[in-house]
Write a protein that holds these residues in place. Structure first.
Motif, mmCIF file in Angstrom:
data_model
loop_
_atom_site.group_PDB
_atom_site.id
_atom_site.type_symbol
_atom_site.label_atom_id
_atom_site.label_comp_id
_atom_site.label_asym_id
_atom_site.label_seq_id
_atom_site.Cartn_x
_atom_site.Cartn_y
_atom_site.Cartn_z
ATOM 1 N N PHE A 1 11.546 -26.791 23.153
ATOM 2 C CA PHE A 1 11.120 -25.843 24.182
ATOM 3 C C PHE A 1 12.171 -25.725 25.285
ATOM 4 O O PHE A 1 12.539 -24.631 25.694
ATOM 5 C CB PHE A 1 9.772 -26.274 24.769
ATOM 6 N N ASN A 2 12.681 -26.875 25.741
ATOM 7 C CA ASN A 2 13.696 -26.872 26.802
ATOM 8 C C ASN A 2 14.972 -26.176 26.349
ATOM 9 O O ASN A 2 15.598 -25.455 27.129
ATOM 10 C CB ASN A 2 13.991 -28.300 27.267
ATOM 11 N N TYR A 3 15.351 -26.365 25.103
ATOM 12 C CA TYR A 3 16.544 -25.696 24.592
ATOM 13 C C TYR A 3 16.362 -24.175 24.628
ATOM 14 O O TYR A 3 17.256 -23.437 25.049
ATOM 15 C CB TYR A 3 16.857 -26.151 23.164
ATOM 16 N N ILE A 4 15.203 -23.712 24.204
ATOM 17 C CA ILE A 4 14.912 -22.272 24.226
ATOM 18 C C ILE A 4 14.970 -21.745 25.655
ATOM 19 O O ILE A 4 15.507 -20.673 25.916
ATOM 20 C CB ILE A 4 13.537 -21.988 23.574
ATOM 21 N N GLN A 5 14.428 -22.509 26.587
ATOM 22 C CA GLN A 5 14.391 -22.099 27.991
ATOM 23 C C GLN A 5 15.781 -22.054 28.621
ATOM 24 O O GLN A 5 16.058 -21.189 29.431
ATOM 25 C CB GLN A 5 13.517 -23.073 28.784
ATOM 26 N N GLU A 6 16.643 -22.979 28.233
ATOM 27 C CA GLU A 6 17.930 -23.148 28.913
ATOM 28 C C GLU A 6 19.078 -22.373 28.283
ATOM 29 O O GLU A 6 20.157 -22.314 28.859
ATOM 30 C CB GLU A 6 18.284 -24.639 28.951
ATOM 31 N N ASN A 7 18.882 -21.807 27.125
ATOM 32 C CA ASN A 7 19.969 -21.130 26.426
ATOM 33 C C ASN A 7 19.644 -19.666 26.176
ATOM 34 O O ASN A 7 18.480 -19.285 26.068
ATOM 35 C CB ASN A 7 20.252 -21.830 25.094
ATOM 36 N N ARG A 8 20.688 -18.897 26.075
ATOM 37 C CA ARG A 8 20.542 -17.458 25.829
ATOM 38 C C ARG A 8 20.481 -17.210 24.323
ATOM 39 O O ARG A 8 21.306 -17.729 23.567
ATOM 40 C CB ARG A 8 21.738 -16.737 26.433
ATOM 41 N N VAL A 9 19.536 -16.421 23.904
ATOM 42 C CA VAL A 9 19.370 -16.123 22.484
ATOM 43 C C VAL A 9 20.409 -15.083 22.050
ATOM 44 O O VAL A 9 20.736 -14.165 22.805
ATOM 45 C CB VAL A 9 17.933 -15.640 22.182
ATOM 46 N N ASN A 10 20.951 -15.244 20.857
ATOM 47 C CA ASN A 10 21.894 -14.266 20.313
ATOM 48 C C ASN A 10 21.178 -13.121 19.602
ATOM 49 O O ASN A 10 21.624 -11.983 19.652
ATOM 50 C CB ASN A 10 22.858 -14.933 19.324
ATOM 51 N N ARG A 11 20.083 -13.472 18.923
ATOM 52 C CA ARG A 11 19.356 -12.465 18.165
ATOM 53 C C ARG A 11 17.959 -12.994 17.881
ATOM 54 O O ARG A 11 17.771 -14.174 17.670
ATOM 55 C CB ARG A 11 20.070 -12.204 16.839
ATOM 56 N N VAL A 12 16.979 -12.111 17.866
ATOM 57 C CA VAL A 12 15.621 -12.460 17.475
ATOM 58 C C VAL A 12 15.361 -11.740 16.159
ATOM 59 O O VAL A 12 15.451 -10.518 16.081
ATOM 60 C CB VAL A 12 14.580 -12.026 18.538
ATOM 61 N N GLY A 13 15.066 -12.505 15.133
ATOM 62 C CA GLY A 13 14.770 -11.933 13.818
ATOM 63 C C GLY A 13 13.320 -12.189 13.451
ATOM 64 O O GLY A 13 12.664 -13.067 14.004
ATOM 65 N N GLN A 14 12.836 -11.411 12.528
ATOM 66 C CA GLN A 14 11.453 -11.575 12.066
ATOM 67 C C GLN A 14 11.473 -11.561 10.548
ATOM 68 O O GLN A 14 11.970 -10.613 9.950
ATOM 69 C CB GLN A 14 10.586 -10.449 12.624
ATOM 70 N N PHE A 15 10.921 -12.629 9.955
ATOM 71 C CA PHE A 15 11.001 -12.802 8.512
ATOM 72 C C PHE A 15 9.645 -13.152 7.926
ATOM 73 O O PHE A 15 8.816 -13.784 8.574
ATOM 74 C CB PHE A 15 11.992 -13.925 8.171
ATOM 75 N N THR A 16 9.457 -12.779 6.676
ATOM 76 C CA THR A 16 8.273 -13.131 5.913
ATOM 77 C C THR A 16 8.744 -13.739 4.608
ATOM 78 O O THR A 16 9.677 -13.232 3.985
ATOM 79 C CB THR A 16 7.413 -11.880 5.616
ATOM 80 N N LEU A 17 8.106 -14.837 4.195
ATOM 81 C CA LEU A 17 8.447 -15.474 2.928
ATOM 82 C C LEU A 17 7.359 -15.199 1.908
ATOM 83 O O LEU A 17 6.174 -15.350 2.200
ATOM 84 C CB LEU A 17 8.568 -16.984 3.102
ATOM 85 N N PHE A 18 7.766 -14.810 0.716
ATOM 86 C CA PHE A 18 6.863 -14.697 -0.421
ATOM 87 C C PHE A 18 7.271 -15.775 -1.403
ATOM 88 O O PHE A 18 8.400 -15.785 -1.883
ATOM 89 C CB PHE A 18 6.963 -13.333 -1.105
ATOM 90 N N GLU A 19 6.370 -16.705 -1.694
ATOM 91 C CA GLU A 19 6.665 -17.786 -2.631
ATOM 92 C C GLU A 19 5.884 -17.567 -3.915
ATOM 93 O O GLU A 19 4.674 -17.396 -3.892
ATOM 94 C CB GLU A 19 6.314 -19.137 -2.006
ATOM 95 N N TYR A 20 6.612 -17.599 -5.012
ATOM 96 C CA TYR A 20 6.023 -17.499 -6.339
ATOM 97 C C TYR A 20 6.263 -18.822 -7.049
ATOM 98 O O TYR A 20 6.857 -19.742 -6.479
ATOM 99 C CB TYR A 20 6.647 -16.329 -7.106
#
Length: 126
Positions: free
Chosen positions: A70-89
């Motif tokens: 949590f602290n790392y997320i708060q203290e650092n600037r994000v480069n990119r926010v991605g959104q992914f879905t996994l399909f497992e067979y």
């Protein structure tokens, strides 16, 4: 006439709190709960404390998100926010990249996962 007023009063006494409670629940679900990766990032990045974001974890999975992360997320600037879905067979897994921050998901990319990455995701907490 007096009986009708008492019945109406009793009905309103039950109905008004029920509407307020239902409205509060709907407000929480539709307004305060993140619905995509961008909203999740904003919720984590701009939270006042780790305790505040603990409510985002599913009960029993709290240990998989530490205060250090949590602290790392708060203290650092994000480069990119991605959104992914996994399909497992049975023998294959696919990752689908979708558009973050949009009202309707749009597919940006579909890829079969290499075996070592597939194994990594299979090992994540269930």
């Amino acid at each position: 006439m007096d009986v009708n007023k008492k019945t109406l009063k009793k009905s309103l006494t039950f109905f008004i709190p029920a509407v307020i409670i239902a409205g509060a629940v709907l407000y929480y679900v539709y307004i305060l709960t993140p619905k995509n990766s961008v909203e999740m990032y904003q919720e984590l990045r701009f939270a006042d404390s780790f305790d505040e974001v603990q409510s985002l974890s599913v009960e029993g999975y709290e240990e998989y998100f530490s205060e250090e992360e949590f602290n790392y997320i708060q203290e650092n600037r994000v480069n990119r926010v991605g959104q992914f879905t996994l399909f497992e067979y049975n023998s294959k897994s696919y990752v689908i990249m979708t558009s973050p921050g949009t009202e309707r998901l749009e597919v940006l990319s579909v890829n079969e996962l290499p075996e070592e990455i597939r194994e990594f995701f299979l090992e994540l907490p269930k």
